[in-house]
Motif scaffolding. Structure first.
Motif, short mmCIF file in Angstrom:
data_model
loop_
_atom_site.label_atom_id
_atom_site.label_comp_id
_atom_site.label_asym_id
_atom_site.label_seq_id
_atom_site.Cartn_x
_atom_site.Cartn_y
_atom_site.Cartn_z
N GLN A 136 0.81 -1.21 0.00
CA GLN A 136 0.00 0.00 0.00
C GLN A 136 0.85 1.26 0.00
N GLY A 137 2.17 1.08 0.15
CA GLY A 137 3.08 2.21 0.06
C GLY A 137 3.21 3.05 1.31
N HIS A 138 2.85 2.53 2.48
CA HIS A 138 3.02 3.32 3.70
C HIS A 138 3.48 2.45 4.87
N ALA A 139 4.49 1.63 4.64
CA ALA A 139 5.06 0.82 5.72
C ALA A 139 5.89 1.73 6.64
N PRO A 140 5.72 1.64 7.95
CA PRO A 140 6.46 2.50 8.87
C PRO A 140 7.92 2.07 8.99
N ASP A 141 8.78 3.00 9.32
CA ASP A 141 10.19 2.74 9.60
C ASP A 141 10.28 2.23 11.04
N LEU A 142 10.53 0.95 11.21
CA LEU A 142 10.47 0.37 12.54
C LEU A 142 11.63 0.80 13.42
N ASP A 143 12.80 1.03 12.84
CA ASP A 143 13.92 1.51 13.65
C ASP A 143 13.60 2.89 14.22
N ARG A 144 13.02 3.74 13.40
CA ARG A 144 12.65 5.07 13.88
C ARG A 144 11.52 4.98 14.91
N LEU A 145 10.58 4.07 14.67
CA LEU A 145 9.49 3.89 15.63
C LEU A 145 10.03 3.43 16.98
N ALA A 146 10.98 2.50 16.97
CA ALA A 146 11.58 2.04 18.23
C ALA A 146 12.30 3.17 18.95
N ALA A 147 12.96 4.04 18.19
CA ALA A 147 13.66 5.16 18.81
C ALA A 147 12.68 6.16 19.42
N ILE A 148 11.57 6.40 18.75
CA ILE A 148 10.58 7.34 19.27
C ILE A 148 9.91 6.79 20.53
N LEU A 149 9.54 5.51 20.49
CA LEU A 149 8.84 4.90 21.62
C LEU A 149 9.79 4.53 22.75
N ASP A 150 11.06 4.28 22.41
CA ASP A 150 12.07 3.83 23.38
C ASP A 150 11.69 2.49 23.99
N VAL A 151 11.11 1.60 23.18
CA VAL A 151 10.82 0.22 23.59
C VAL A 151 11.20 -0.69 22.43
N PRO A 152 11.44 -1.97 22.68
CA PRO A 152 11.77 -2.88 21.58
C PRO A 152 10.63 -3.02 20.59
N VAL A 153 10.94 -2.96 19.32
CA VAL A 153 9.96 -3.10 18.25
C VAL A 153 10.47 -4.16 17.27
N VAL A 154 9.67 -5.17 16.99
CA VAL A 154 10.09 -6.28 16.14
C VAL A 154 9.05 -6.50 15.05
N ALA A 155 9.48 -6.66 13.82
CA ALA A 155 8.58 -7.02 12.73
C ALA A 155 8.37 -8.53 12.74
N VAL A 156 7.11 -8.96 12.73
CA VAL A 156 6.82 -10.39 12.75
C VAL A 156 5.75 -10.70 11.71
N ASP A 157 5.80 -11.93 11.21
CA ASP A 157 4.73 -12.47 10.37
C ASP A 157 4.27 -13.76 11.06
N PRO A 158 3.21 -13.71 11.85
CA PRO A 158 2.80 -14.90 12.61
C PRO A 158 2.48 -16.10 11.74
N ARG A 159 2.09 -15.86 10.49
CA ARG A 159 1.68 -16.98 9.64
C ARG A 159 2.89 -17.74 9.11
N SER A 160 3.97 -17.04 8.81
CA SER A 160 5.16 -17.71 8.28
C SER A 160 6.21 -17.97 9.34
N GLY A 161 6.10 -17.28 10.49
CA GLY A 161 7.09 -17.44 11.55
C GLY A 161 8.25 -16.47 11.45
N THR A 162 8.24 -15.56 10.50
CA THR A 162 9.32 -14.59 10.35
C THR A 162 9.37 -13.64 11.54
N GLY A 163 10.56 -13.45 12.07
CA GLY A 163 10.77 -12.49 13.15
C GLY A 163 10.54 -13.03 14.54
N LEU A 164 10.12 -14.27 14.68
CA LEU A 164 9.80 -14.80 16.01
C LEU A 164 11.04 -15.01 16.87
#
Length: 626
Positions: free
Chosen positions: A135-163
């Motif tokens: 859709q052309g609006h994926a967030p920058d997760l590294d920047r999101l983690a820096a703003i929130l100051d908490v761990p942020v991980v990209a996951v795909d529960p269906r394929s197991g990516t990022g677990l």
């Protein structure tokens, strides 16, 4: 709420157990993530004093207990489910929270994150990134983690990516940075402050311009249009109905044949044992196990169908299309699925109530489902309609289906104005998830867990009860020479004595006779064996319909004072309206608890008796049913 969650099967989650609480909006992949992390190492609990389901599993990679809380958009509760989420978080103030965030609806997810993570350790699992990228609006997760100051991980529960990185993220969980303090504020003022924080986070992420209309938007223009989407919806409902009747029946018959063959082998192996031992093991315990096994393919097929509809994103669209119709009885469109499935089989229909958003809606629908006339009742209708209404048998059977719909609608209206006043008749507010390709591995894991849950919990109730029925039929209470065992005549058994004791209750309905009350008792176990119970009570071969019909007519002529047809119709109505079968009651027990199951059975018996009496009293005064 206390700090202990109670398992419907007796297990508990003590307050001192290290646990991670899984929180997220509906339809963000939270339950799929839970199933992937825990596999088969999970159980279902009821929050204390409620019918709200919580799921507890062992997250082996993190060596932690994982609790899947109901999906919610806010911690300001409006429903029992949302209240359970809020109270669980409040009672476990030191527990880490894993918040599942939808990359395609970031603002909505961040609002819940702000409520959950202001004063407790949180980690963030971001799902739907692949869809957000298209859709052309994926967030920058590294920047999101820096703003929130908490761990942020990209996951795909269906394929197991990022677990693999998720366990480390949870161990590093910490409270959010710079979240406004809303303690003591009015709900609207608190919401304004939190939305301001969400806007600030989204602005700092510097998102790209809004994406053009997506493929999901284009498909929805057709599927949400009543003129095109309506027929598609009806076709989907027809397919579900076919799954519970035509498609699943051969598989169930195959399993039933295997169980029958196993019973023959077991009976042969026990040839030297006393008759009561062989009867108890084969006709009691093994029949109970066989009943459970017969239902498993049907449940698996329905679970797969529901998972495909939900995973693909169509389930939410079906709810929108059915919403106006279901609001007549105070429910929203999501209740249409269990109702439709119920006309095939009530057991998977009760299981399908899990698609509803709140525990009270699930409970209300669970009470209404048994009034959908399943295929197992049809043999009773066919037998009695053929004997007592030979010229209008089809009309009589059709009338049972019409009455079934009337019971669902009227029952829903009455319950909404009595026991379920708290189920609000609000417009359907639902987030339409993006269409996506279902992931078969995740579906298989989910289906296996649900089928296993039925086999272990509801199955145990079925086996015990069927064994008890066999014992009742093997214990003699009449006849001087009767000995305990499988050869006891039905009328001389404890089972027959029970039937004779309760038969006067049906005098106002015109069938005050132990043959019919015995069939109703057997029908509580399974409606399809009620015809066989009638034949057995008259010592008539099952395939001798003519001989059985003569006995039935003679019995009802005597019990009804000459109004046999009216009494037969009343009996058919009672079969329609009372508890469908033991398997349905067991599934209700598993999902709603023992207290509500007893209430449901009581409501169904009372309604069945009242309607049957009304039908007989009116019908016996009409010449055509005299």
């Amino acid at each position: 709420m206390t700090t202990t969650c109670h398992d419907a099967g007796g297990g508990t989650l003590p307050a001192d157990v290290a646990a991670v609480l899984l929180v997220g909006n509906p339809n963000v992949g939270k339950s799929t993530l839970f199933n992937t992390l825990t596999g088969a190492r999970q159980s279902v609990m009821n929050a204390p004093g409620t019918t709200v389901e919580l799921h507890l599993g062992t997250w082996r990679a993190a060596d932690l207990a994982l609790v899947d809380l109901p999906g919610t958009y806010s911690l300001v509760p409006r429903t029992p489910d949302e209240m359970v989420v809020r109270d669980t978080l409040a009672s476990r103030g030191d527990a880490a929270v894993l918040v599942v965030v939808d990359a395609t609806a970031l603002s909505r997810s961040l609002y819940l994150l702000a409520q959950a993570g202001a004063q407790r350790p949180v980690a963030v699992a971001v799902t739907m990134l692949d869809v957000a990228r298209t859709q052309g609006h994926a967030p920058d997760l590294d920047r999101l983690a820096a703003i929130l100051d908490v761990p942020v991980v990209a996951v795909d529960p269906r394929s197991g990516t990022g677990l693999d990185a998720l366990a480390d993220a949870v161990r590093a969980a910490r409270p959010l940075a710079d979240v406004p303090d809303t303690a003591g504020l009015a709900p609207l003022e608190a919401a304004d402050r939190l939305f301001g924080w969400v806007d600030d986070v989204v602005t700092r992420l510097d998102p790209p311009a809004p994406a053009p209309r997506t493929r999901s938007d284009r498909v929805d223009r057709a599927l949400l249009n009543p003129w095109f989407g309506g027929p598609v919806f009806l076709a989907a409902m027809w397919a579900l109905f076919e799954l519970t009747t035509t498609v699943a029946t051969p598989v169930m018959d195959l399993v039933d044949g295997w169980v029958g063959a196993l019973a023959d082998v077991t009976r042969g192996a026990l040839g030297g044992a006393p008759a009561w031992v062989s009867g108890l093991l084969v006709d009691g315990v093994l029949v109970g196990v066989g009943t459970v096994l017969t239902f498993l393919p049907l449940l698996a097929i329905i679970y797969v169908a529901l998972a495909l509809l939900e995973d693909s994103g169509y389930l939410a669209r079906a709810a929108v299309l059915a919403d106006r119709l279901m609001r007549v009885i105070g429910l929203d469109g999501r209740a249409m699925l269990p109702i439709v499935i119920g006309f095939g089989c009530n057991v998977p229909a009760i299981a399908a109530t899990q698609t509803l958003p709140t525990s009270r809606q699930r409970l209300l629908t669970g009470i209404l489902v048994p009034w959908t006339t399943c295929a197992a009742r049809l043999p009773v209708y066919v037998l009695l309609a053929g004997v007592f209404f030979p010229q209008d048998a089809g009309t009589a059977i059709f009338a049972m289906y019409v009455l079934s719909l009337v019971l669902v609608v009227v029952g829903g209206l009455v319950l909404r104005r009595t026991l379920f006043r708290d189920v609000r008749k609000d417009p359907l507010l639902i987030v339409l998830p993006t269409y996506q390709r279902p992931h078969l591995r995740g579906i298989a894991r989910s289906v296996w867990g649900r089928v296993q849950g039925f086999a272990l919990k509801a199955g145990g109730i079925i086996v015990v009860t069927l064994t008890a029925v066999w014992v009742l039929m093997a214990v003699p209470v009449g006849g001087a020479d009767a000995q305990p065992g499988p050869g006891v005549p039905v009328e001389d058994s404890l089972y027959g004595a029970v039937a004779q004791t309760i038969s006067p209750v049906f005098a106002p309905a015109g069938f005050d006779d132990w043959h019919f009350s015995a069939a109703l008792v057997t029908g509580f176990v399974a409606k399809e064996v009620a015809v066989g119970a009638l034949a057995q009570s008259y010592a008539v071969a099952d395939d001798s319909a003519a001989g059985l019909g003569e006995h039935l007519r003679a019995t009802l002529e005597a019990s009804s004072g000459g109004h046999a047809a009216a009494a037969a119709l009343a009996f058919m109505v009672f079969v329609l309206a009372y508890t469908p079968c033991l398997a349905t009651a067991s599934e209700q027990w598993r999902r709603f608890g023992g207290a509500w199951t007893v209430r449901m059975v009581g409501i169904q018996l009372a309604v069945a008796w009242l309607v049957a009496v009304a039908v007989f009293q009116v019908g016996s005064r009409l010449g055509g049913l005299g």
